[in-house]
Scaffold this active site. Structure first.
Site, PDB file in Angstrom:
ATOM      1  N   HIS A   1      99.138  13.544 154.464  1.00 23.11           N
ATOM      2  CA  HIS A   1     100.557  13.074 154.340  1.00 23.11           C
ATOM      3  C   HIS A   1     100.569  11.452 154.134  1.00 23.11           C
ATOM      4  O   HIS A   1     100.280  11.327 152.748  1.00 23.11           O
ATOM      5  CB  HIS A   1     100.945  13.363 155.764  1.00 23.11           C
ATOM      6  CG  HIS A   1     102.539  13.234 156.194  1.00 23.11           C
ATOM      7  ND1 HIS A   1     103.387  13.094 155.220  1.00 23.11           N
ATOM      8  CD2 HIS A   1     103.265  13.492 157.399  1.00 23.11           C
ATOM      9  CE1 HIS A   1     104.632  13.046 155.667  1.00 23.11           C
ATOM     10  NE2 HIS A   1     104.662  13.302 157.037  1.00 23.11           N
TER      11      HIS A   1
ATOM     12  N   HIS B   1     102.373  18.739 145.903  1.00 29.12           N
ATOM     13  CA  HIS B   1     103.560  18.577 146.999  1.00 29.12           C
ATOM     14  C   HIS B   1     103.845  19.890 147.408  1.00 29.12           C
ATOM     15  O   HIS B   1     104.033  20.926 146.662  1.00 29.12           O
ATOM     16  CB  HIS B   1     104.627  17.684 146.449  1.00 29.12           C
ATOM     17  CG  HIS B   1     105.580  17.047 147.529  1.00 29.12           C
ATOM     18  ND1 HIS B   1     106.513  17.885 148.326  1.00 29.12           N
ATOM     19  CD2 HIS B   1     105.455  16.006 148.156  1.00 29.12           C
ATOM     20  CE1 HIS B   1     106.723  17.161 149.246  1.00 29.12           C
ATOM     21  NE2 HIS B   1     106.429  15.973 149.230  1.00 29.12           N
TER      22      HIS B   1
ATOM     23  N   ASP C   1     102.727   9.029 146.368  1.00 33.78           N
ATOM     24  CA  ASP C   1     101.501   8.241 146.833  1.00 33.78           C
ATOM     25  C   ASP C   1     100.834   7.649 145.715  1.00 33.78           C
ATOM     26  O   ASP C   1      99.729   7.092 145.860  1.00 33.78           O
ATOM     27  CB  ASP C   1     100.654   8.848 147.830  1.00 33.78           C
ATOM     28  CG  ASP C   1     101.417   8.959 149.392  1.00 33.78           C
ATOM     29  OD1 ASP C   1     102.045   7.837 149.439  1.00 33.78           O
ATOM     30  OD2 ASP C   1     101.494  10.065 149.716  1.00 33.78           O
TER      31      ASP C   1
HETATM   32  N1  CMC Z   1      94.099  18.280 144.106  1.00 36.53           N
HETATM   33  C1  CMC Z   1      93.540  19.573 143.421  1.00 36.53           C
HETATM   34  N2  CMC Z   1      94.049  20.482 143.798  1.00 36.53           N
HETATM   35  C2  CMC Z   1      95.052  20.940 144.622  1.00 36.53           C
HETATM   36  C3  CMC Z   1      95.929  19.729 145.025  1.00 36.53           C
HETATM   37  C4  CMC Z   1      95.314  18.449 144.598  1.00 36.53           C
HETATM   38  N3  CMC Z   1      95.748  17.283 145.107  1.00 36.53           N
HETATM   39  N4  CMC Z   1      96.756  20.215 145.629  1.00 36.53           N
HETATM   40  C5  CMC Z   1      97.046  21.387 145.587  1.00 36.53           C
HETATM   41  N5  CMC Z   1      96.009  21.997 145.036  1.00 36.53           N
HETATM   42  C6  CMC Z   1      95.485  23.490 144.835  1.00 36.53           C
HETATM   43  C7  CMC Z   1      95.152  23.961 145.947  1.00 36.53           C
HETATM   44  O1  CMC Z   1      93.779  24.036 145.999  1.00 36.53           O
HETATM   45  C8  CMC Z   1      95.568  25.526 145.701  1.00 36.53           C
HETATM   46  O2  CMC Z   1      94.792  26.002 144.766  1.00 36.53           O
HETATM   47  P1  CMC Z   1      94.383  27.614 144.789  1.00 36.53           P
HETATM   48  O3  CMC Z   1      96.043  28.165 144.709  1.00 36.53           O
HETATM   49  O4  CMC Z   1      93.557  27.692 143.460  1.00 36.53           O
HETATM   50  O5  CMC Z   1      93.678  27.667 146.209  1.00 36.53           O
HETATM   51  C9  CMC Z   1      96.957  25.289 145.123  1.00 36.53           C
HETATM   52  O6  CMC Z   1      96.863  24.039 144.185  1.00 36.53           O
HETATM   53  C10 CMC Z   1      97.932  25.119 146.168  1.00 36.53           C
HETATM   54  O7  CMC Z   1      97.769  24.174 147.092  1.00 36.53           O
HETATM   55  P2  CMC Z   1      98.208  24.271 148.630  1.00 36.53           P
HETATM   56  O8  CMC Z   1      97.042  23.529 149.322  1.00 36.53           O
HETATM   57  O9  CMC Z   1      98.372  25.605 149.143  1.00 36.53           O
HETATM   58  O10 CMC Z   1      99.376  23.397 148.707  1.00 36.53           O
HETATM   59  P3  CMC Z   1     100.240  22.898 149.899  1.00 36.53           P
HETATM   60  O11 CMC Z   1     101.621  22.892 149.684  1.00 36.53           O
HETATM   61  O12 CMC Z   1      99.575  23.395 151.067  1.00 36.53           O
HETATM   62  O13 CMC Z   1      99.623  21.315 149.710  1.00 36.53           O
HETATM   63  C11 CMC Z   1      99.577  18.997 149.611  1.00 36.53           C
HETATM   64  C12 CMC Z   1     100.511  20.237 149.632  1.00 36.53           C
HETATM   65  C13 CMC Z   1     100.353  17.801 149.456  1.00 36.53           C
HETATM   66  C14 CMC Z   1      98.967  19.011 150.996  1.00 36.53           C
HETATM   67  C15 CMC Z   1      98.262  19.257 148.423  1.00 36.53           C
HETATM   68  O14 CMC Z   1      98.919  19.321 147.286  1.00 36.53           O
HETATM   69  C16 CMC Z   1      97.559  17.825 148.948  1.00 36.53           C
HETATM   70  O15 CMC Z   1      96.549  18.014 149.532  1.00 36.53           O
HETATM   71  N6  CMC Z   1      97.750  16.838 147.711  1.00 36.53           N
HETATM   72  C17 CMC Z   1      96.605  15.890 147.900  1.00 36.53           C
HETATM   73  C18 CMC Z   1      97.422  14.727 149.216  1.00 36.53           C
HETATM   74  C19 CMC Z   1      98.521  14.230 148.779  1.00 36.53           C
HETATM   75  O16 CMC Z   1      98.603  13.604 147.929  1.00 36.53           O
HETATM   76  N7  CMC Z   1      99.509  14.101 149.806  1.00 36.53           N
HETATM   77  C20 CMC Z   1     100.698  13.425 149.671  1.00 36.53           C
HETATM   78  C21 CMC Z   1     101.721  14.285 149.700  1.00 36.53           C
HETATM   79  S1  CMC Z   1     103.219  13.322 149.382  1.00 36.53           S
HETATM   80  C22 CMC Z   1     103.550  12.210 150.311  1.00 36.53           C
HETATM   81  C23 CMC Z   1     103.825  12.958 152.004  1.00 36.53           C
HETATM   82  O17 CMC Z   1     104.651  13.715 151.958  1.00 36.53           O
HETATM   83  O18 CMC Z   1     103.198  12.499 152.664  1.00 36.53           O
END
Ligand code: CMC
Length: 440
Positions: free
Chosen positions: A275, A314, A370
């Site tokens: 986050h 996201h 971010d």
């Molecule tokens: N790098 C590599 N792969 C990713 C990433 C990433 N940053 N984000 C998602 N994926 C992949 C994930 O591995 C999954 O692949 P598969 O379907 O093969 O298993 C697919 O994309 C869907 O991801 P998810 O984890 O189900 O997506 P989510 O909606 O649960 O997670 C998130 C959203 C923001 C936690 C995630 O994208 C992430 O960890 N991003 C990196 C951390 C980040 O930048 N966070 C800041 C978010 S914006 C500011 C805020 O809200 O705080």
């Protein structure tokens, strides 16, 4: 004739149920059913009724809200109806904080009173200084911030009157005014520097820079470009509807503690690397990559599941995050003053490589807020561990708006999700000597 309802047939019992579909003020922005309407669907007299199972709230609306609108598919973000790019270009953080809390932009007089009120509440009780002294010299400023905001609860016992709108208003003013002071104190503590008192001649961000950086000069004069850039960054971070920390604010707030305790919990939720801690994680990632030449190798590692590309992806945006676009412009203005951050090169290359790669295209992974904010903060002189604190300062306004809306909403009660129990069924207690040895 078309009806606004669902007809559900339970194949276990062959019974049919009709469940109304409800709309918010804008039918195009989402229809829903009441999850509790599913409870009438039972497989026999003793059955508890059907639950909807939704880990991580992937498809559950926990409230009706009039604060922030996000359309992730189209990359839209609006506060109280106003597009984020217009606010970032024309407004100020304190005006946006007023908007998000009150629902309307202030008129001239209201804005003046609001800014004056915030300005005169920036001081914190002297005992806070002693309290902060208890933290270790190398304490992470976000841990200090979470603790200090929670500690404010003990200074304002009147704040427990959360059902009184006047009481809420004064706590809101105090919190918005004091979080920059606490954030600056957390930073100065980690550097072993004496705390700087607020300067009421300066704007909110100008004063924040003063409390962070002032050393021996009699009067601190903030650089106007950096002061405005920080203000824009604050505007972009004010609110983002029902994310992890807003949900924490609402969940804690629903049991009716004072807002300092609830906000401390929300800030703790923000701290995590998935986050608000992501901007810190981005910088560490870019520093780890080291040079442009290593970008392809790093991206291969991400695709192989060894790494995560921080600052990408996201839960809601499946298109470019509109905040990331504005931040990129702000970066140019800041770099004109500070010089270019060498990590920018790596970030630009990383973005280019990722946006062309099937892995990221397929999963709709784009830069989020971010990805570039940390690079700007670093160029402005902030250490990496201050980044989540910089996020928490403006998000305070958003958390408080979410809290206020929750408390006024007659449909809300104490937050209490259900579970699907997966553990052991009933079994009898066995005395310790009579139990079989545990499997190693
Ligand atoms: N790098 C590599 N792969 C990713 C990433 C990433 N940053 N984000 C998602 N994926 C992949 C994930 O591995 C999954 O692949 P598969 O379907 O093969 O298993 C697919 O994309 C869907 O991801 P998810 O984890 O189900 O997506 P989510 O909606 O649960 O997670 C998130 C959203 C923001 C936690 C995630 O994208 C992430 O960890 N991003 C990196 C951390 C980040 O930048 N966070 C800041 C978010 S914006 C500011 C805020 O809200 O705080």
């Amino acid at each position: 004739m078309a009806k606004d309802s669902l007809t559900i047939t339970d194949n276990r019992t062959n019974k049919t149920y009709e469940i109304p579909i409800q709309y918010g003020t804008y039918p195009q922005y989402g229809a829903s059913i009441r999850a509790t309407d599913l409870r009438q669907i039972k497989n026999g007299e003793e059955d508890f009724g059907l639950l909807s199972y939704d880990p991580a709230f992937g498809n559950t609306a926990s409230c009706r809200s009039a604060i922030t609108f996000v359309d992730g598919e189209r990359g839209i973000l609006r506060y109280r109806g106003y597009p984020i790019d217009q606010l970032a270009e024309k407004s100020s953080y304190l005006e946006v904080a007023y908007l998000i809390l009150h629902g309307e932009l202030p008129d001239e007089q209201q804005l003046k009173v609001w800014v004056d009120d915030i300005t005169i509440h920036t001081m914190v009780h002297e005992s806070i200084k002693k309290f902060l002294d208890g933290f270790r010299y190398d304490a992470h400023p976000m841990g200090v911030f979470v603790g200090a905001v929670g500690a404010l609860s003990t200074f304002y016992p009147d704040a427990r009157g959360v059902d009184d709108p006047d009481c809420r208003a004064i706590q809101i003013t105090r919190l918005i005014a004091k979080v920059p002071t606490l954030a600056a104190m957390a930073f100065r503590h980690s550097r072993g520097m004496p705390y700087v008192y607020p300067d009421n001649d300066l704007s909110l961000t100008g004063n924040f820079l003063n409390m962070l950086w002032r050393t021996a000069e009699p009067k601190y004069e903030p650089n106007p470009v950096l002061e405005r850039a920080l203000d824009v960054l604050f505007i972009l971070h004010v609110d983002h509807e029902q994310n992890c920390s807003a949900n924490a604010m609402r969940s804690i707030g629903s049991s009716r503690p004072d807002p300092y305790c609830a906000l401390s919990g929300a800030a703790a939720a923000l701290y995590g690397p998935l986050h608000g801690g992501a901007n810190e994680a981005v910088l560490r990632m870019l520093a780890g990559i080291g040079t442009r030449a290593n970008v392809n190798k790093f991206v291969e590692g991400v695709k192989g599941g060894k790494e995560r590309l921080m600052g990408f992806g996201h839960r809601v945006y499946k298109n470019y995050d509109p905040r990331a676009r504005i931040i990129k412009q702000t970066a140019d203005e800041v770099f004109a003053v500070t010089g270019v951050n060498p990590l920018l090169e790596i970030a630009l290359e990383l973005e280019q490589v990722a946006l062309k790669d099937e892995y990221f295209i397929e999963r709709k992974l784009y830069p989020n807020v971010d990805f570039y904010s940390g690079i700007i903060y670093q160029a402005m002189g902030f250490p990496v561990d201050m980044f989540p604190v910089l996020f928490a300062i403006p998000r305070t306004a958003g958390w408080l708006a979410q809290w206020e809306e929750l408390l006024k909403d007659k449909e809300q009660r104490i937050a209490r999700p259900r579970q699907v129990y997966d553990g052991n069924d009933t079994r009898d207690y066995v005395e310790v000597g009579k139990r079989p040895p545990a499997a190693s």
